[in-house]
Design a protein around this motif. Structure first.
Motif, PDB file in Angstrom:
ATOM      1  N   SER A  19       0.839  -1.194   0.000  1.00  0.00           N
ATOM      2  CA  SER A  19       0.000   0.000   0.000  1.00  0.00           C
ATOM      3  C   SER A  19       0.873   1.243   0.000  1.00  0.00           C
ATOM      4  N   ARG A  20       0.320   2.316  -0.541  1.00  0.00           N
ATOM      5  CA  ARG A  20       1.077   3.559  -0.649  1.00  0.00           C
ATOM      6  C   ARG A  20       1.383   4.139   0.727  1.00  0.00           C
ATOM      7  N   TRP A  21       0.429   4.015   1.657  1.00  0.00           N
ATOM      8  CA  TRP A  21       0.666   4.612   2.974  1.00  0.00           C
ATOM      9  C   TRP A  21       1.805   3.905   3.714  1.00  0.00           C
ATOM     10  N   ALA A  55       5.014   5.116   2.275  1.00  0.00           N
ATOM     11  CA  ALA A  55       5.315   6.456   2.781  1.00  0.00           C
ATOM     12  C   ALA A  55       5.799   6.403   4.222  1.00  0.00           C
ATOM     13  N   ARG A 101      -1.293   9.143  13.676  1.00  0.00           N
ATOM     14  CA  ARG A 101      -0.832   9.973  12.564  1.00  0.00           C
ATOM     15  C   ARG A 101      -0.530  11.395  13.015  1.00  0.00           C
ATOM     16  N   SER A 133      10.025  13.894   6.950  1.00  0.00           N
ATOM     17  CA  SER A 133       9.149  12.874   7.518  1.00  0.00           C
ATOM     18  C   SER A 133       7.754  13.430   7.770  1.00  0.00           C
ATOM     19  N   LEU A 138       5.852  13.508   4.464  1.00  0.00           N
ATOM     20  CA  LEU A 138       5.462  12.186   3.969  1.00  0.00           C
ATOM     21  C   LEU A 138       4.265  11.633   4.733  1.00  0.00           C
ATOM     22  N   VAL A 139       4.297  11.735   6.066  1.00  0.00           N
ATOM     23  CA  VAL A 139       3.183  11.229   6.860  1.00  0.00           C
ATOM     24  C   VAL A 139       1.919  12.045   6.593  1.00  0.00           C
ATOM     25  N   LEU A 173       1.020  13.737   3.954  1.00  0.00           N
ATOM     26  CA  LEU A 173       0.475  13.629   2.602  1.00  0.00           C
ATOM     27  C   LEU A 173      -0.044  12.234   2.266  1.00  0.00           C
ATOM     28  N   PHE A 174       0.568  11.194   2.817  1.00  0.00           N
ATOM     29  CA  PHE A 174       0.288   9.850   2.312  1.00  0.00           C
ATOM     30  C   PHE A 174      -0.322   8.888   3.334  1.00  0.00           C
ATOM     31  N   VAL A 175      -0.063   9.065   4.616  1.00  0.00           N
ATOM     32  CA  VAL A 175      -0.641   8.150   5.607  1.00  0.00           C
ATOM     33  C   VAL A 175      -2.082   8.563   5.856  1.00  0.00           C
ATOM     34  N   PRO A 176      -3.036   7.659   5.670  1.00  0.00           N
ATOM     35  CA  PRO A 176      -4.448   8.054   5.728  1.00  0.00           C
ATOM     36  C   PRO A 176      -4.916   8.367   7.136  1.00  0.00           C
TER      37      PRO A 176
END
Length: 403
Positions: free
Chosen positions: A5-7, A10, A71, A180, A183-184, A186-189
């Motif tokens: 998965s993308r998250w 990331a 998150r 970091s 990245l979190v 933008l990409f971690v849901p």
């Protein structure tokens, strides 16, 4: 398939970037203090100040994690630690970095580590669910990313200290925290945990759970000894390179990197063995991990020290994913955030005392007595953890691991 998965990519990228910077700082900061003061004792005081921040703010950090979710907690901690770390070189270059001010900065920076550490553990079951094998595999990926940083960070730091100096590396580390954060963010849901959670029984709820659980109570007590001695061991490596290998920062970098390489190999093995009984993997691995450390007390060439750390790192990388998965999934969801930071708090309690004692010992007698003491206390603690884990294994397999 759920791990593709993308998250997760990331999250792993954020871990690699941020922790590579932190791994460089783990060498650059002690080296900076050693060069500017010439004192292992003062270097130990700086490390102790950071560990004191970790220990004292571990439990409040769990409450913060419980309220914000994994998150948002990770993003907050990255946003705070970046500017704090950048202050050290900025004040140094301005001629304003007094020793007491350095201690204050690293103390506050250490306070933000427990909620970040807990969030790293909580975010996986939040997004993946409660499957033991799946969370263990994800932990192996996450810790594998950390081990890559332990391989790259110190080696890069050892090379660059001689070129740009230790303060400049601290600027690089500050920048990695902001990377970091992006990245979190933008990409971690976002998930339900980002909303305010239930109180979970107050500030001490996680600690009370650890004390009640017959397995985690013993494991946590053992981790106080093990993690404290690791701090003394890692303080000794820069001192060893400084005093016995021509003040060559590259030597300290290679020693740290050897442990990271071994741990990376161990994480690969842990991923392949993720379907095995985690109690068996953790208990058996714990009982043998300290054995190579006894060789550090000998007078060895650089390659000899590196080989010992490589072997210890392999077992460490094999054990830790199952250890963390057991801690996480054995804990009820209602207190999981607080228990995650309580684990770090408990394991950090002895760290300041260990490095405060190791610093003067390194000044007076060198690294060999410190290496010998670390091997002895780790052997005793790991035997206790392994024996209790094996005794609990049958009962643990007969009941659910989560409440």
């Amino acid at each position: 398939m759920r791990l593709r998965s993308r998250w997760l990519a990331a999250l792993l990228a954020a871990e690699v970037v941020s922790t590579t910077g932190s791994a460089m700082t783990a060498l650059a900061l002690p080296w900076f203090v050693l060069v500017t003061t010439g004192s292992a004792a003062r270097t130990g005081v700086v490390v102790a100040a950071e560990l004191a921040g970790v220990a004292l703010f571990g439990l409040p950090g769990g409450t913060l994690l419980q309220r914000l979710g994994a998150r948002r907690t990770m993003m907050l901690c990255d946003a705070a630690r970046g500017p704090l770390l950048a202050l050290v070189p900025a004040l140094h270059w301005a001629g304003l970095l007094h020793f007491w001010l350095l201690l204050a900065i690293v103390f506050v920076a250490g306070a933000f580590f427990p909620p970040y550490f807990g969030a790293q553990r909580v975010v996986l079951p939040e997004l993946l669910g409660e499957d033991q094998a799946l969370v263990t595999r994800a932990n192996a990926f996450l810790q594998g990313a950390t081990r890559v940083t332990m391989l790259l960070g110190p080696a890069i730091a050892g090379l660059l200290i001689g070129v740009v100096g230790a303060p400049a590396l601290l600027v690089v580390d500050a920048a990695t925290f902001f990377t970091s954060l992006a990245l979190v963010g933008l990409f971690v849901p976002r998930r339900g945990a980002d909303a305010p959670a239930e109180d979970g029984g107050g500030l001490l709820a996680g600690l009370r759970f650890l004390l009640r659980d017959p397995l985690l109570r013993v494991w946590s007590a053992g981790m106080v000894v093990i993690d404290s001695s690791w701090q003394a061991l890692f303080l000794a490596f820069p001192v060893l390179a400084y005093s016995h290998f021509g003040r060559d920062a590259k030597v300290a970098g290679w020693l740290f990197a050897a442990f990271g390489l071994g741990a990376l190999v161990g994480n690969g093995l842990a991923y392949r063995l993720s379907s095995r009984d985690p109690l068996l993997v953790t208990s058996a691995g714990m009982m043998v991990e300290s054995l190579p450390l006894w060789l550090l007390a000998l007078s060895l060439p650089v390659a000899g020290y590196a080989s010992v750390l490589l072997a210890a790192g392999v077992v460490n990388g094999l054990v830790n994913p199952a250890l963390h998965a057991t801690y996480t999934l054995r804990t009820p969801v209602s207190v999981r955030a607080k228990a995650s930071t309580a684990v770090l708090t408990v394991s950090s309690i002895g760290g300041p005392l260990a490095v405060l004692g190791a610093g003067p010992a390194l000044d007076a007698w060198g690294s060999a007595p410190v290496f010998l003491a670390v091997a002895a206390v780790q052997t005793i603690a790991r035997l206790g953890i392994g024996l209790v884990g094996l005794r609990q294994r049958g009962a643990a397999r007969a009941r659910p691991l989560t409440a």
